[in-house]
Design a protein around this motif. Structure first.
Motif, PDB file in Angstrom:
ATOM      1  N   CYS A  39      17.216  46.906 -20.795  1.00  0.00           N
ATOM      2  CA  CYS A  39      18.203  47.060 -21.861  1.00  0.00           C
ATOM      3  C   CYS A  39      17.561  47.584 -23.139  1.00  0.00           C
ATOM      4  O   CYS A  39      16.343  47.584 -23.297  1.00  0.00           O
ATOM      5  N   ARG A  40      18.416  48.015 -24.037  1.00  0.00           N
ATOM      6  CA  ARG A  40      17.977  48.471 -25.352  1.00  0.00           C
ATOM      7  C   ARG A  40      17.838  47.284 -26.296  1.00  0.00           C
ATOM      8  O   ARG A  40      18.333  46.188 -26.018  1.00  0.00           O
ATOM      9  N   LYS A  41      17.195  47.488 -27.420  1.00  0.00           N
ATOM     10  CA  LYS A  41      17.045  46.424 -28.403  1.00  0.00           C
ATOM     11  C   LYS A  41      18.381  46.024 -29.014  1.00  0.00           C
ATOM     12  O   LYS A  41      18.528  44.899 -29.502  1.00  0.00           O
ATOM     13  N   THR A  42      19.342  46.927 -29.004  1.00  0.00           N
ATOM     14  CA  THR A  42      20.648  46.622 -29.581  1.00  0.00           C
ATOM     15  C   THR A  42      21.539  45.830 -28.634  1.00  0.00           C
ATOM     16  O   THR A  42      22.588  45.335 -29.042  1.00  0.00           O
ATOM     17  N   ASP A  43      21.148  45.711 -27.366  1.00  0.00           N
ATOM     18  CA  ASP A  43      21.944  44.972 -26.385  1.00  0.00           C
ATOM     19  C   ASP A  43      21.616  43.481 -26.447  1.00  0.00           C
ATOM     20  O   ASP A  43      20.522  43.085 -26.858  1.00  0.00           O
ATOM     21  N   HIS A  44      22.560  42.670 -26.032  1.00  0.00           N
ATOM     22  CA  HIS A  44      22.391  41.215 -26.050  1.00  0.00           C
ATOM     23  C   HIS A  44      22.364  40.699 -24.619  1.00  0.00           C
ATOM     24  O   HIS A  44      23.362  40.773 -23.904  1.00  0.00           O
ATOM     25  N   VAL A  45      21.204  40.166 -24.198  1.00  0.00           N
ATOM     26  CA  VAL A  45      21.030  39.646 -22.843  1.00  0.00           C
ATOM     27  C   VAL A  45      21.064  38.125 -22.907  1.00  0.00           C
ATOM     28  O   VAL A  45      20.298  37.516 -23.655  1.00  0.00           O
ATOM     29  N   SER A  46      21.934  37.501 -22.106  1.00  0.00           N
ATOM     30  CA  SER A  46      22.107  36.055 -22.142  1.00  0.00           C
ATOM     31  C   SER A  46      22.183  35.494 -20.731  1.00  0.00           C
ATOM     32  O   SER A  46      22.568  36.185 -19.788  1.00  0.00           O
ATOM     33  N   ARG A  47      21.822  34.232 -20.621  1.00  0.00           N
ATOM     34  CA  ARG A  47      22.087  33.504 -19.380  1.00  0.00           C
ATOM     35  C   ARG A  47      23.476  32.907 -19.505  1.00  0.00           C
ATOM     36  O   ARG A  47      23.730  32.038 -20.323  1.00  0.00           O
ATOM     37  N   TYR A  48      24.375  33.379 -18.655  1.00  0.00           N
ATOM     38  CA  TYR A  48      25.783  32.987 -18.759  1.00  0.00           C
ATOM     39  C   TYR A  48      25.998  31.592 -18.182  1.00  0.00           C
ATOM     40  O   TYR A  48      26.834  30.829 -18.658  1.00  0.00           O
ATOM     41  N   GLY A  49      25.241  31.252 -17.156  1.00  0.00           N
ATOM     42  CA  GLY A  49      25.361  29.938 -16.532  1.00  0.00           C
ATOM     43  C   GLY A  49      24.859  29.996 -15.107  1.00  0.00           C
ATOM     44  O   GLY A  49      25.155  30.941 -14.374  1.00  0.00           O
ATOM     45  N   GLY A  50      24.076  28.982 -14.693  1.00  0.00           N
ATOM     46  CA  GLY A  50      23.570  28.974 -13.329  1.00  0.00           C
ATOM     47  C   GLY A  50      22.719  30.194 -13.039  1.00  0.00           C
ATOM     48  O   GLY A  50      21.712  30.441 -13.704  1.00  0.00           O
ATOM     49  N   ASP A  51      23.133  30.975 -12.034  1.00  0.00           N
ATOM     50  CA  ASP A  51      22.391  32.192 -11.677  1.00  0.00           C
ATOM     51  C   ASP A  51      23.101  33.443 -12.165  1.00  0.00           C
ATOM     52  O   ASP A  51      22.894  34.528 -11.633  1.00  0.00           O
ATOM     53  N   GLU A  52      23.940  33.305 -13.168  1.00  0.00           N
ATOM     54  CA  GLU A  52      24.677  34.433 -13.733  1.00  0.00           C
ATOM     55  C   GLU A  52      24.124  34.808 -15.098  1.00  0.00           C
ATOM     56  O   GLU A  52      23.743  33.946 -15.893  1.00  0.00           O
ATOM     57  N   PHE A  53      24.108  36.112 -15.354  1.00  0.00           N
ATOM     58  CA  PHE A  53      23.619  36.651 -16.616  1.00  0.00           C
ATOM     59  C   PHE A  53      24.673  37.573 -17.209  1.00  0.00           C
ATOM     60  O   PHE A  53      25.461  38.187 -16.475  1.00  0.00           O
ATOM     61  N   ALA A  54      24.685  37.663 -18.515  1.00  0.00           N
ATOM     62  CA  ALA A  54      25.649  38.506 -19.215  1.00  0.00           C
ATOM     63  C   ALA A  54      24.916  39.407 -20.197  1.00  0.00           C
ATOM     64  O   ALA A  54      23.981  38.975 -20.878  1.00  0.00           O
ATOM     65  N   ILE A  55      25.352  40.665 -20.257  1.00  0.00           N
ATOM     66  CA  ILE A  55      24.760  41.632 -21.184  1.00  0.00           C
ATOM     67  C   ILE A  55      25.884  42.282 -21.981  1.00  0.00           C
ATOM     68  O   ILE A  55      26.821  42.850 -21.412  1.00  0.00           O
ATOM     69  N   ILE A  56      25.779  42.194 -23.288  1.00  0.00           N
ATOM     70  CA  ILE A  56      26.718  42.870 -24.181  1.00  0.00           C
ATOM     71  C   ILE A  56      26.072  44.170 -24.622  1.00  0.00           C
ATOM     72  O   ILE A  56      25.008  44.161 -25.255  1.00  0.00           O
ATOM     73  N   LEU A  57      26.692  45.289 -24.264  1.00  0.00           N
ATOM     74  CA  LEU A  57      26.152  46.601 -24.618  1.00  0.00           C
ATOM     75  C   LEU A  57      26.980  47.192 -25.748  1.00  0.00           C
ATOM     76  O   LEU A  57      28.171  47.475 -25.585  1.00  0.00           O
ATOM     77  N   CYS A  58      26.341  47.361 -26.899  1.00  0.00           N
ATOM     78  CA  CYS A  58      27.018  47.899 -28.073  1.00  0.00           C
ATOM     79  C   CYS A  58      25.967  48.504 -29.001  1.00  0.00           C
ATOM     80  O   CYS A  58      25.009  47.804 -29.371  1.00  0.00           O
ATOM     81  N   PRO A  59      26.116  49.795 -29.337  1.00  0.00           N
ATOM     82  CA  PRO A  59      27.162  50.724 -28.905  1.00  0.00           C
ATOM     83  C   PRO A  59      27.008  51.089 -27.434  1.00  0.00           C
ATOM     84  O   PRO A  59      25.935  50.926 -26.854  1.00  0.00           O
ATOM     85  N   ALA A  60      28.121  51.589 -26.858  1.00  0.00           N
ATOM     86  CA  ALA A  60      28.110  51.869 -25.423  1.00  0.00           C
ATOM     87  C   ALA A  60      28.799  53.194 -25.134  1.00  0.00           C
ATOM     88  O   ALA A  60      29.809  53.543 -25.748  1.00  0.00           O
ATOM     89  N   GLN A  61      28.218  53.922 -24.188  1.00  0.00           N
ATOM     90  CA  GLN A  61      28.794  55.131 -23.628  1.00  0.00           C
ATOM     91  C   GLN A  61      29.354  54.804 -22.235  1.00  0.00           C
ATOM     92  O   GLN A  61      29.071  53.733 -21.690  1.00  0.00           O
ATOM     93  N   PRO A  62      30.127  55.695 -21.621  1.00  0.00           N
ATOM     94  CA  PRO A  62      30.712  55.391 -20.304  1.00  0.00           C
ATOM     95  C   PRO A  62      29.688  54.956 -19.257  1.00  0.00           C
ATOM     96  O   PRO A  62      29.988  54.122 -18.411  1.00  0.00           O
ATOM     97  N   ARG A  63      28.445  55.502 -19.298  1.00  0.00           N
ATOM     98  CA  ARG A  63      27.452  55.178 -18.281  1.00  0.00           C
ATOM     99  C   ARG A  63      26.430  54.129 -18.735  1.00  0.00           C
ATOM    100  O   ARG A  63      25.455  53.864 -18.018  1.00  0.00           O
ATOM    101  N   SER A  64      26.615  53.514 -19.875  1.00  0.00           N
ATOM    102  CA  SER A  64      25.614  52.587 -20.401  1.00  0.00           C
ATOM    103  C   SER A  64      25.336  51.438 -19.439  1.00  0.00           C
ATOM    104  O   SER A  64      24.176  51.146 -19.106  1.00  0.00           O
ATOM    105  N   ALA A  65      26.380  50.774 -18.975  1.00  0.00           N
ATOM    106  CA  ALA A  65      26.191  49.644 -18.057  1.00  0.00           C
ATOM    107  C   ALA A  65      25.592  50.103 -16.740  1.00  0.00           C
ATOM    108  O   ALA A  65      24.706  49.443 -16.181  1.00  0.00           O
TER     109      ALA A  65
END
Length: 322
Positions: free
Chosen positions: A231-257
């Motif tokens: 990920c980029r430095k502007t993205d937010h990487v988190s442990r969502y719970g258990g074995d799940e992870f969440a990434i907030i991509l901002c700013p984002a283009q159609p292919r960012s994720a």
């Protein structure tokens, strides 16, 4: 290892104020713990930093909420007593080289003992050679800084624990919820693009059952590290719970994720965290659209991840998007 480097340049400050107008701190009445800036006719180093002044400086520094704020306040007070070009605080566990733009500056370094038995330094730079009286004053200020530092380090540790997952070291669910709400509010005003990417470790229960929970912990730590690297430095990487992870991509283009997913999938098959088991993840992402609330965006990304998971993906499969 983590290190903190904070530097404040004072060059512009001294360019705007003539030598005759430089400020020496004078404190207000006893029931006011602040200082009044008065321009003396001529600037000279104070002959005495009284116990009363030191107490008031400590009381002022105690209002700081983090290390950066403490250093800012420390510098503000110090520059009313000592002429500086710049000042740098270094908190490191390894050797660090600092480049200073003022090649003719004279440096005085004072070692600071940290609460984790490590040491840091405060570097003081001046355009003139340091006098013994000035060095003596700097040492006294460093002792004041040292008095407050353990308190600020304790606050920093508490803030870190409140916002980070203990096992993986990445942001936790509470921090994720706060960041996602903020990013949605921000994009409601200024549209920069926002995507939410959710990831789930495939066969994680099987890993725990066959290889133990310590192996499962290693898998989670490796996935978190891999996501951060993808990920980029502007993205937010988190442990969502258990074995799940969440990434907030901002700013984002159609292919960012999708770009993040591809980088992660290229790394996972190359690793052998557990014997005889290929590591892979299921991923799903969703774009934020005007009118969507936090719950709407999470549900959209979660549904996309579920579609990917039931498709029995291998590492080379692309994740589902929405």
């Amino acid at each position: 290892m983590v290190w903190i480097l904070h530097s404040i340049s004072l060059e512009l400050f001294y360019e705007r104020i003539s030598m005759a107008e430089k400020v020496q701190a004078t404190f207000q009445s006893d029931n006011q713990h602040c200082w009044n800036m008065r321009p003396p006719l001529t600037w000279r180093p104070p002959n005495n930093l009284s116990a009363d002044k030191q107490l008031r400086i400590i009381e002022h520094l105690q209002k700081s909420q983090n290390l950066s704020e403490l250093f800012d306040q420390f510098t503000q007070v110090l520059t009313t007593f000592v002429k500086l070009n710049s000042i740098t605080f270094i908190n490191v566990h390894n050797q660090l080289h600092v480049n200073i733009s003022h090649t003719n500056s004279d440096c005085y370094a004072h070692e600071i003992q940290l609460s984790d038995n490590a040491s840091g330094k405060i570097l003081f730079y001046s355009s003139h050679p340091w006098q013994l009286s000035e060095i003596s004053l700097l040492k006294r200020f460093c002792r004041l800084f040292q008095v407050i530092l353990p308190q600020i380090e304790h606050i920093d540790r508490l803030q870190y624990q409140l916002n980070h997952d203990y096992l993986t070291g990445i942001k936790n669910r509470q921090n994720f919820d706060e960041n996602l709400s903020q990013m949605i509010a921000q994009n409601s005003r200024i549209k920069t693009g926002l995507q939410l990417l959710l990831c789930d470790v495939n066969n994680f229960k099987q890993i725990n059952d066959q290889h133990g929970h310590l192996a499962g912990d290693q898998v989670l730590q490796f996935i978190a590290k891999t996501l951060l690297q993808a990920c980029r430095k502007t993205d937010h990487v988190s442990r969502y719970g258990g074995d799940e992870f969440a990434i907030i991509l901002c700013p984002a283009q159609p292919r960012s994720a999708l770009n993040v997913i591809e980088r992660v999938n290229n790394q996972l098959p190359l690793q052998a965290i557990v014997p005889n088991m290929e590591l892979s993840i299921s991923s799903g992402w969703a774009d934020w659209h005007p009118g969507m609330q936090v719950r709407d965006l999470i549900e959209a990304a979660d549904q996309a991840m579920y579609r990917h998971k039931i498709a029995k993906p291998v590492a080379t499969l692309a994740a589902q998007g929405q």
